[in-house]
Design a protein around this motif. Sequence first.
Motif, mmCIF file in Angstrom:
data_model
loop_
_atom_site.group_PDB
_atom_site.id
_atom_site.type_symbol
_atom_site.label_atom_id
_atom_site.label_comp_id
_atom_site.label_asym_id
_atom_site.label_seq_id
_atom_site.Cartn_x
_atom_site.Cartn_y
_atom_site.Cartn_z
ATOM 1 N N ARG A 1 0.855 -1.186 0.000
ATOM 2 C CA ARG A 1 0.000 0.000 0.000
ATOM 3 C C ARG A 1 0.886 1.230 0.000
ATOM 4 N N SER B 1 -1.554 7.018 1.183
ATOM 5 C CA SER B 1 -2.992 6.751 1.155
ATOM 6 C C SER B 1 -3.253 5.249 1.093
ATOM 7 N N GLU B 2 -4.145 4.817 1.965
ATOM 8 C CA GLU B 2 -4.571 3.414 2.011
ATOM 9 C C GLU B 2 -5.198 2.976 0.688
ATOM 10 N N LYS B 3 -5.714 3.961 -0.043
ATOM 11 C CA LYS B 3 -6.459 3.627 -1.266
ATOM 12 C C LYS B 3 -5.546 3.426 -2.465
ATOM 13 N N ASP B 4 -4.263 3.753 -2.288
ATOM 14 C CA ASP B 4 -3.327 3.644 -3.410
ATOM 15 C C ASP B 4 -2.358 2.475 -3.226
ATOM 16 N N PRO C 1 -4.295 4.366 -7.871
ATOM 17 C CA PRO C 1 -5.446 3.936 -7.062
ATOM 18 C C PRO C 1 -5.613 2.424 -7.148
ATOM 19 N N LYS C 2 -5.893 1.820 -5.999
ATOM 20 C CA LYS C 2 -5.917 0.367 -5.860
ATOM 21 C C LYS C 2 -6.973 -0.294 -6.767
#
Length: 430
Positions: free
Chosen positions: A381, A385-388, A402-403
């Motif tokens: 990760r 950012s947790e989302k990336d 972005p994930k």
Amino acid sequence: MNVADSKIVVSIMQENGYAVTQEIRQADIILINTCSVRENAERRIWNRLAALKKTKEKKPDLLVGIIGCMAERLKEKLLEDEAGVDLVVGPDAYRDLPHLISTALTGQKAVNVMLSREEMYGDISPVYQDTQKVSAFVTIMRGCNNRCSYCVVPFVRGIERSKDPEMILADVQRLSRLGFKEVTLIGQNVDSYRWGNRGRKSSLDFARLLDAVAASVPNLRIRFSTSHPKDMSDAVLHTMATHSNICKHIHLPVQSGSTRILKLMNRGYTREWYMDRISAIRSILSECSVTTDIIAGFCTETEKDHQDTLSLMKWTGFDFAYMFKYSERPGTKAASDLEDDVPEAVKGSRLNEIITLQNSLSVKSKSKDLNRVVEVLAERRSKRSEKDLFGRTSQNKVVVFPKGIHSIGDLVKVKINAHTAATLIGEAQE
Ligand code: SAM
Ligand code: SF4
């Protein structure tokens, strides 16, 4: 190298009934794996030891060990009472750790800094703590037979020895079975890897080893480090071109762009030779990135020598560089024969110029990928950012995206929309 060695140390300790903790306050034994390449690295360890002395006052049974290169270089000094060190263990003596710890537990100082001609830890499987197993190191050689005049490595890590190719192949295949997606073959000078007698048909050099490794695990990405400009052969480049799973990135430390300084450094090549190697990379491999190490302010370096370094950097267009001020290391040839005569302020300003130039070269390198689709191995990760997700291209360029539907360990096609000097920013294509 130390990251890989620490995993071997964990393996030896676990075999002997110890467990690793992520919580330093829980630890009964703290082993600090150390580097001696620059004075700064050692200074940080001394600071760490000073802090640990306070911890020891509160927890008198705590054992503190210094392992690795600094142990090898500074044995006596580390054994002085003020250092607060109970164990001193050199890079070839890790098998002796359990025994040394038993000695230290009786209140005696324990030390083993014997260097070995053979030790490869080939039979010890490193322990991977990481929950997400994506990328691993495989040590293919230890020690160094070069005598770069500034460098302490040959003194602290002993003579060069190569690991049995059968063991390397077994390691790589084991990592593949464990689900790893990338291995990096490591050694101080991978180009001088050799198994068997030179000249014999059966003998194996680095190009042939690389070929065998890449063929044995076609689904794994293969990287290697470090290459030496004096030894890097076209055969290695052709092997890289043959296998799509060998990453197109070469770390080729130049150190200086001045032939006069390179001679004083005993690097074994000239500016022109280095340029020839870069030309060979460019002609054999179309999409290969090149990164480097540079030392600013080596003994007797003049403004002209420094300008030679800057011009070589521009000519090559390095994608990334590790840049250092020269740090005199006791016991080296430079320390005994040459004067460390470039004033600190000059070293600093030359280093700043080198860093500024490299930043602009790094930006240029990243901008080449704008609007392109690149293949990224998602390693973890993103810290921001947790989302990336954070990953690398074959060229070892860092990408954040972005994930979406993707997971750590996936190979993802990413379109690059923007970049900073250090990072490409994009979006997954599927
Ligand atoms: N074996 C690799 C090679 O020769 O390219 C590098 C090994 S060394 C551990 C990593 C880098 O540290 C070197 O490439 C060099 O740039 C830097 N280094 C080594 N000794 C140094 C010194 N005395 N002062 C400053 N930098 C140093
Ligand atoms: Fe040090 Fe030179 Fe060996 Fe690299 S090749 S480890 S710089 S002596």
